[in-house]
Design an enzyme around this catalytic site. Sequence first.
Site, PDB file in Angstrom:
ATOM      1  N   LYS A  42       0.820  -1.214   0.000  1.00 16.66           N
ATOM      2  CA  LYS A  42       0.000   0.000   0.000  1.00 16.66           C
ATOM      3  C   LYS A  42       0.852   1.263   0.000  1.00 16.66           C
ATOM      4  O   LYS A  42       0.628   2.179  -0.814  1.00 16.66           O
ATOM      5  CB  LYS A  42      -0.909  -0.008   1.237  1.00 16.66           C
ATOM      6  CG  LYS A  42      -1.581   1.309   1.548  1.00 16.66           C
ATOM      7  CD  LYS A  42      -2.425   1.204   2.797  1.00 16.66           C
ATOM      8  CE  LYS A  42      -1.595   1.002   4.037  1.00 16.66           C
ATOM      9  NZ  LYS A  42      -0.846   2.214   4.435  1.00 16.66           N
ATOM     10  N   THR A  43       1.823   1.342   0.888  1.00 12.87           N
ATOM     11  CA  THR A  43       2.643   2.556   1.007  1.00 12.87           C
ATOM     12  C   THR A  43       3.439   2.794  -0.269  1.00 12.87           C
ATOM     13  O   THR A  43       3.578   3.934  -0.733  1.00 12.87           O
ATOM     14  CB  THR A  43       3.591   2.443   2.210  1.00 12.87           C
ATOM     15  OG1 THR A  43       2.818   2.191   3.393  1.00 12.87           O
ATOM     16  CG2 THR A  43       4.399   3.720   2.391  1.00 12.87           C
ATOM     17  N   ASP A 234      -4.468   8.302   3.276  1.00 12.90           N
ATOM     18  CA  ASP A 234      -4.018   6.974   3.679  1.00 12.90           C
ATOM     19  C   ASP A 234      -4.879   6.461   4.833  1.00 12.90           C
ATOM     20  O   ASP A 234      -5.465   7.247   5.587  1.00 12.90           O
ATOM     21  CB  ASP A 234      -2.550   7.059   4.109  1.00 12.90           C
ATOM     22  CG  ASP A 234      -1.910   5.691   4.250  1.00 12.90           C
ATOM     23  OD1 ASP A 234      -2.490   4.703   3.752  1.00 12.90           O
ATOM     24  OD2 ASP A 234      -0.826   5.608   4.863  1.00 12.90           O
ATOM     25  N   GLU A 235      -4.966   5.138   4.980  1.00 14.31           N
ATOM     26  CA  GLU A 235      -5.723   4.501   6.074  1.00 14.31           C
ATOM     27  C   GLU A 235      -7.136   5.079   6.185  1.00 14.31           C
ATOM     28  O   GLU A 235      -7.602   5.446   7.267  1.00 14.31           O
ATOM     29  CB  GLU A 235      -4.971   4.682   7.407  1.00 14.31           C
ATOM     30  CG  GLU A 235      -3.555   4.155   7.423  1.00 14.31           C
ATOM     31  CD  GLU A 235      -3.460   2.629   7.432  1.00 14.31           C
ATOM     32  OE1 GLU A 235      -4.516   1.971   7.316  1.00 14.31           O
ATOM     33  OE2 GLU A 235      -2.342   2.105   7.547  1.00 14.31           O
ATOM     34  N   GLN A 265      -9.261  -3.998   8.018  1.00 16.35           N
ATOM     35  CA  GLN A 265      -8.361  -3.573   9.088  1.00 16.35           C
ATOM     36  C   GLN A 265      -8.896  -2.340   9.810  1.00 16.35           C
ATOM     37  O   GLN A 265      -8.125  -1.575  10.401  1.00 16.35           O
ATOM     38  CB  GLN A 265      -6.964  -3.313   8.531  1.00 16.35           C
ATOM     39  CG  GLN A 265      -6.310  -4.562   7.951  1.00 16.35           C
ATOM     40  CD  GLN A 265      -4.874  -4.326   7.515  1.00 16.35           C
ATOM     41  OE1 GLN A 265      -3.991  -4.101   8.315  1.00 16.35           O
ATOM     42  NE2 GLN A 265      -4.651  -4.377   6.213  1.00 16.35           N
ATOM     43  N   ARG A 640      -0.107 -10.240  10.639  1.00 18.08           N
ATOM     44  CA  ARG A 640       1.193  -9.665  11.025  1.00 18.08           C
ATOM     45  C   ARG A 640       2.313 -10.671  10.803  1.00 18.08           C
ATOM     46  O   ARG A 640       3.486 -10.301  10.733  1.00 18.08           O
ATOM     47  CB  ARG A 640       1.209  -9.263  12.512  1.00 18.08           C
ATOM     48  CG  ARG A 640       0.234  -8.184  12.957  1.00 18.08           C
ATOM     49  CD  ARG A 640       0.200  -6.983  12.071  1.00 18.08           C
ATOM     50  NE  ARG A 640      -0.829  -7.126  11.056  1.00 18.08           N
ATOM     51  CZ  ARG A 640      -0.901  -6.381   9.963  1.00 18.08           C
ATOM     52  NH1 ARG A 640       0.016  -5.458   9.720  1.00 18.08           N
ATOM     53  NH2 ARG A 640      -1.869  -6.547   9.077  1.00 18.08           N
TER      54      ARG A 640
END
Length: 801
Positions: A42-43, A234-235, A265, A640
């Site tokens: 994503k980043t 973002d997010e 998430q 994770r």
Amino acid sequence: MLNFVPCSPMRNYLKGLNENQYLAATHMNGPLMIVAGAGSGKTKVLTTRIAHLMAEGVDAFNILALTFTNKAAAEMKERIEHMLGNNEARNLYIGTFHSVFARILRGEAHRLGYPNSFTIYDTDDSRTVIKQVLKEMQLDDKHYKPNTVHSRISQAKNALVGPLEYAQDYYIQQEDMRANKPALAKIYKAYCDRCFKNGAMDFDDLLLKMYELLNTFPEVLHKYQKKFKYILIDEYQDTNPVQYQITKLLAAMYENICVVGDDAQSIYSFRGATIENILQFQKDYDDVQVIKLEQNYRSTRNIISVANSVIQKNIGQIPKQLWTENNDGEKIKLVRTLTDNDEAKFVSNTIQEERLRNHFNNKDFAILYRTNAQSRAFEENLRRMGIPYRIYGGLSFYQRKEIKDFIAYLRVTVNPADEVALERIINYPVRGIGKTTIEKLQTQASNNKTTVWEILQRAGEFGFRAGTLDAINNFVVMIKYFQSLLEDKSAYDVAMQIGKHTNLVKELFSDKTQEGLQRYENIQELLNSIKEWVDTQQDLSQIDEEGTVLEEVDTEIAKNATSLAAYLQQITLLTDADEKDKDGTGDMVKLMTIHAAKGLEFPVVFVGGVEESIFPSGLSINTREELEEERRLFYVAVTRAKQKLWLSYANTRYRFGNIINNEPSRFISEMPDEFIDRSYAGGNSSNFAGNAFERMNRSGFGGYNNATQAEKRYGPPPKKNVLPTQAPKANKIVEHRPSADFVPSDTSTLQEGHKVEHAKFGFGTVQKMEGAAHNRIATVMFENNGEKKIMLNYAKLRIIG
């Protein structure tokens, strides 16, 4: 899917992108939603998209990028500069919502009546103002706790509810009445008035005042709509109502808005985030393009398969299917332990074994848990094994304020001359012994060459005011009462009385904020740990060095073993353990809540306490929306892990001083069997013990040193009709020389009728098995030494048939 690289040499920053990443990065105009699954890059896509906009001629001053951490914003700027080979990224409006809006408000605040040099109040400043307001309104700050009031005001602001709307909303007022806090609306207004008078905004105001600015002044809205031609967020799943409204206003002119997030998430509803923002995005813009990033670069196929299977049970979601080109990897290991302490022992031992066998470093391991209070058992066992660790996103259990406060009371009770502990608690909770009084007490102690405690007992001799003297005398009487309990009561009994009479537990229980709830859970966990320790010491005092259950117990030894002084001695050894490298740059195991782990990844992950009422939380299963957020939290925990994942749950766990039976989490039943290794959670005790704890026993940390609380609470198991073999009882032990091949066996499978050899008592036959599963006692009829009761955790027996 192979990497998709349809780019010219001038677009080298696009190399290495897969097809969907490329489409998302090169999309230019119109609304775009990038649904980015866990570990899907994503980043990388977000930074590449900004770089591409700039490479296509968009002025950096016309790009607004909003993140949730300053660290993420700084890293994105650095990456963009590296991609483009110039410094234009420094002209981007990129940062957190709060930092970017504070920057804008510095130039526009005068329109709202604030000075452009307005002060920004942090949380402590805000609570100080609330205390002043409560004092002026003559309201009890023990009833209207500043923390609770601040949390309520923050929730209102983030929901775009100002003081006037708050006071006029019927349902809000009814809720405050039910909470017996009818003055909250007046407090809210008085707080806002005080901040305005002081020329100050709190953190929530940076959002609320930005919205007011855009909504009240059309010329200002037009100005920033023209300026920010391209907006990236973002997010997005973590945005709240006020953030949503601001970005919708800013994007209204060009609609070049790109949001990046993963509804699976969305786990921050307690902070005001609403998953509806991302779920409804497609309804907000007619021509929105949706691109899904579903290729995971982080985890093995087995981990991804489990994550997909569980999250698909949620109804409210954007459909997607994570996949990976990584190998299958190991199956997810499901671990059942008998107690929460055994769970922590198992994790610590497994970390040690994985390091030795598979050459992992400490920093490759993460232990995740649902609540902060769960860290205590993991910390204690890691320390006992000498494994360095660090708590992320919080303090070590014994460094948390509420824990240090409570332990200070325990220390003063045992040793009132301990002036460090005494100064910590003499006016906490507040009892009218202020700083000036404490300084006078210390001065008198110094002048009289004695302790502050001695001066407190003679306070009437030193000219204190009547009210102060009453407060001191009440404090002395309370501590002396606690001391009177030391002679006959266990550490747990004394601790419970301290919690009750100091009002520490009651005060934390009445604080209904998220922070207050965590502090209350931490105190309960401390009390649970003391109860567990006392029960363990009681059991240890009932056996001798051979593991034989004593017929008569020395009550004085047993009493001393469970005393508060003995408890403080062992807890001090734990809290004084070496804690080097607090900056986290060294080789340390990482412990954190699952919320704190979001955005991170680790080669090996342990998720503890996967039990009903813990995960999912018993406080979050009242509605489908709450349960689905718990499931999303489980999804975050699973994703994770890169290589190995362990999920553990305990059959019993101390809660409120009692041992309770737990059911495995419902999320466990939602995982497909083909991806799960259940050998560590066998269906019967023999499989379970043989698999999960065999290594623990070898390493010296086996032996379930816990009280037989299950038997104490529920009674012993039904007795079978067994006719013991008659043998003479010997008054004197007939010494036995162990066989040449004598090696102690794993006694987890020991049953009535088994032939055994004891290193000291010789050969015998098991007549009876009793006790809880984690503290079994065998009655053995020995050929030369008669009948003995043997505690299997401590005895050395060889099974011979």
